[in-house]
Write a protein that holds these residues in place. Structure first.
Motif, short mmCIF file in Angstrom:
data_model
loop_
_atom_site.label_atom_id
_atom_site.label_comp_id
_atom_site.label_asym_id
_atom_site.label_seq_id
_atom_site.Cartn_x
_atom_site.Cartn_y
_atom_site.Cartn_z
N GLY A 54 -3.14 2.81 4.36
CA GLY A 54 -3.47 2.33 3.01
C GLY A 54 -2.31 2.33 2.03
N ARG A 55 -1.13 2.67 2.49
CA ARG A 55 0.03 2.64 1.60
C ARG A 55 0.42 1.19 1.34
NH1 ARG A 55 3.05 5.55 4.40
NH2 ARG A 55 4.33 3.93 5.39
N THR A 56 0.63 0.86 0.07
CA THR A 56 0.86 -0.53 -0.31
C THR A 56 2.25 -0.73 -0.92
OG1 THR A 56 -0.12 -0.16 -2.50
CG2 THR A 56 -1.59 -0.96 -0.76
N THR A 57 2.74 -1.94 -0.77
CA THR A 57 3.95 -2.37 -1.47
C THR A 57 3.68 -3.75 -2.04
OG1 THR A 57 4.94 -3.43 0.48
CG2 THR A 57 5.46 -1.11 0.12
N TYR A 58 4.29 -4.04 -3.16
CA TYR A 58 4.08 -5.31 -3.84
C TYR A 58 5.41 -5.90 -4.28
CZ TYR A 58 -0.88 -4.11 -4.28
OH TYR A 58 -2.19 -3.79 -4.03
N ALA A 59 5.48 -7.21 -4.26
CA ALA A 59 6.63 -7.90 -4.84
C ALA A 59 6.55 -7.77 -6.36
CB ALA A 59 6.61 -9.37 -4.45
N ASP A 60 7.71 -7.78 -6.99
CA ASP A 60 7.73 -7.61 -8.44
C ASP A 60 6.93 -8.69 -9.16
OD1 ASP A 60 11.19 -6.41 -8.61
OD2 ASP A 60 9.29 -5.36 -8.20
N PHE A 61 6.93 -9.89 -8.61
CA PHE A 61 6.27 -10.98 -9.33
C PHE A 61 4.75 -10.81 -9.41
CE2 PHE A 61 4.33 -13.01 -5.77
CZ PHE A 61 5.22 -12.94 -4.71
N THR A 62 4.20 -9.92 -8.59
CA THR A 62 2.75 -9.73 -8.67
C THR A 62 2.36 -9.04 -9.98
OG1 THR A 62 2.79 -7.61 -7.50
CG2 THR A 62 2.56 -9.59 -6.17
N LYS A 63 3.27 -8.25 -10.55
CA LYS A 63 3.12 -7.67 -11.89
C LYS A 63 1.76 -7.01 -12.12
CE LYS A 63 5.71 -11.62 -13.69
NZ LYS A 63 5.61 -12.82 -14.57
N GLY A 64 1.19 -6.43 -11.07
CA GLY A 64 -0.10 -5.81 -11.22
C GLY A 64 -1.26 -6.80 -11.21
N ARG A 65 -0.96 -8.07 -10.96
CA ARG A 65 -2.03 -9.07 -10.93
C ARG A 65 -2.73 -9.15 -9.59
NH1 ARG A 65 0.12 -14.32 -11.29
NH2 ARG A 65 2.00 -13.53 -10.24
N PHE A 66 -2.03 -8.75 -8.53
CA PHE A 66 -2.56 -8.88 -7.18
C PHE A 66 -2.90 -7.51 -6.62
CE2 PHE A 66 0.10 -12.95 -6.07
CZ PHE A 66 -0.45 -13.60 -7.16
N THR A 67 -3.94 -7.46 -5.78
CA THR A 67 -4.32 -6.23 -5.11
C THR A 67 -4.58 -6.53 -3.64
OG1 THR A 67 -5.35 -5.36 -7.12
CG2 THR A 67 -5.93 -4.31 -5.03
N ILE A 68 -3.89 -5.79 -2.78
CA ILE A 68 -4.11 -5.94 -1.34
C ILE A 68 -5.00 -4.81 -0.86
CG2 ILE A 68 -2.03 -4.63 -0.70
CD1 ILE A 68 -1.67 -6.61 1.63
N SER A 69 -5.88 -5.13 0.08
CA SER A 69 -6.76 -4.12 0.65
C SER A 69 -7.05 -4.49 2.10
CB SER A 69 -8.07 -4.03 -0.15
OG SER A 69 -8.76 -5.27 -0.12
N ARG A 70 -7.52 -3.53 2.86
CA ARG A 70 -7.83 -3.81 4.26
C ARG A 70 -9.03 -3.00 4.70
NH1 ARG A 70 -2.87 -2.08 7.96
NH2 ARG A 70 -4.37 -2.28 9.68
N ASP A 71 -9.66 -3.50 5.74
CA ASP A 71 -10.78 -2.82 6.38
C ASP A 71 -10.39 -2.65 7.84
OD1 ASP A 71 -13.15 -2.16 7.75
OD2 ASP A 71 -14.37 -3.17 6.22
N ASN A 72 -10.03 -1.45 8.22
CA ASN A 72 -9.56 -1.21 9.58
C ASN A 72 -10.66 -1.41 10.62
OD1 ASN A 72 -6.93 -0.61 8.76
ND2 ASN A 72 -7.41 1.56 8.48
N ALA A 73 -11.87 -1.14 10.24
CA ALA A 73 -12.99 -1.31 11.18
C ALA A 73 -13.22 -2.79 11.50
CB ALA A 73 -14.25 -0.69 10.61
N LYS A 74 -12.98 -3.63 10.51
CA LYS A 74 -13.21 -5.07 10.69
C LYS A 74 -11.93 -5.84 10.98
CE LYS A 74 -17.24 -5.15 7.63
NZ LYS A 74 -17.84 -5.74 6.40
N ASN A 75 -10.80 -5.15 10.95
CA ASN A 75 -9.50 -5.81 11.16
C ASN A 75 -9.29 -6.96 10.19
OD1 ASN A 75 -8.74 -4.06 13.20
ND2 ASN A 75 -9.40 -5.42 14.85
N THR A 76 -9.56 -6.68 8.93
CA THR A 76 -9.36 -7.69 7.91
C THR A 76 -8.44 -7.16 6.81
OG1 THR A 76 -11.33 -6.97 6.72
CG2 THR A 76 -11.61 -8.77 8.30
N VAL A 77 -7.78 -8.07 6.15
CA VAL A 77 -6.96 -7.74 4.99
C VAL A 77 -7.23 -8.79 3.93
CG1 VAL A 77 -4.94 -9.00 5.90
CG2 VAL A 77 -4.63 -7.22 4.15
N ASN A 78 -7.38 -8.33 2.70
CA ASN A 78 -7.68 -9.21 1.58
C ASN A 78 -6.56 -9.16 0.55
OD1 ASN A 78 -10.13 -9.89 2.72
ND2 ASN A 78 -11.30 -8.43 1.46
N LEU A 79 -6.48 -10.21 -0.23
CA LEU A 79 -5.55 -10.25 -1.36
C LEU A 79 -6.32 -10.78 -2.56
CD1 LEU A 79 -2.57 -9.80 -2.22
CD2 LEU A 79 -2.26 -12.27 -1.89
#
Length: 111
Positions: A54-79
């Motif tokens: 669950g450790r995340t990194t973001y490009a500077d241009f996201t400026k807190g506007r974008f959020t990444i998340s994942r569900d390991n049980a479902k093998n999915t990642v969202n933005l």
């Protein structure tokens, strides 16, 4: 056979929001997942990554506007993308360990 399938792209007005999803299949184990984007005549660039823990990194241009998340049980990642700007227009690609890539989903921000 490993596969990454993105969905959720589309046309949105400036200031709007979109949520991109990526479903991974065929993997025995999935480490870091990420979203990248490529605009016309520009190089592919990192948007955000998330490790299995669950450790995340973001490009500077996201400026807190974008959020990444994942569900390991479902093998999915969202933005989750908020406050979208015309400069965010690009093909957004999902990746696993920058080794496996999806086909991408188009995001167009325009009035």
């Amino acid at each position: 056979q490993v596969q990454l399938v993105e969905s959720g792209g589309g046309l949105v007005q400036p200031g709007g929001s979109l949520t991109l999803s990526c479903a991974a299949s065929g993997f025995f184990s999935i480490g870091t997942m990420g979203w990248y984007r490529q605009a016309p005549r520009k190089e592919r660039e990192l948007v955000a990554t998330i490790s299995r823990s669950g450790r995340t990194t973001y490009a500077d241009f996201t400026k807190g506007r974008f959020t990444i998340s994942r569900d390991n049980a479902k093998n999915t990642v969202n933005l989750q993308m908020n406050s979208l700007e015309p400069e965010d227009t690009a093909v957004y690609l999902c990746a696993v360990e920058t080794h496996y890539w999806g086909q991408g989903t188009q995001v167009t921000v325009s009035s």
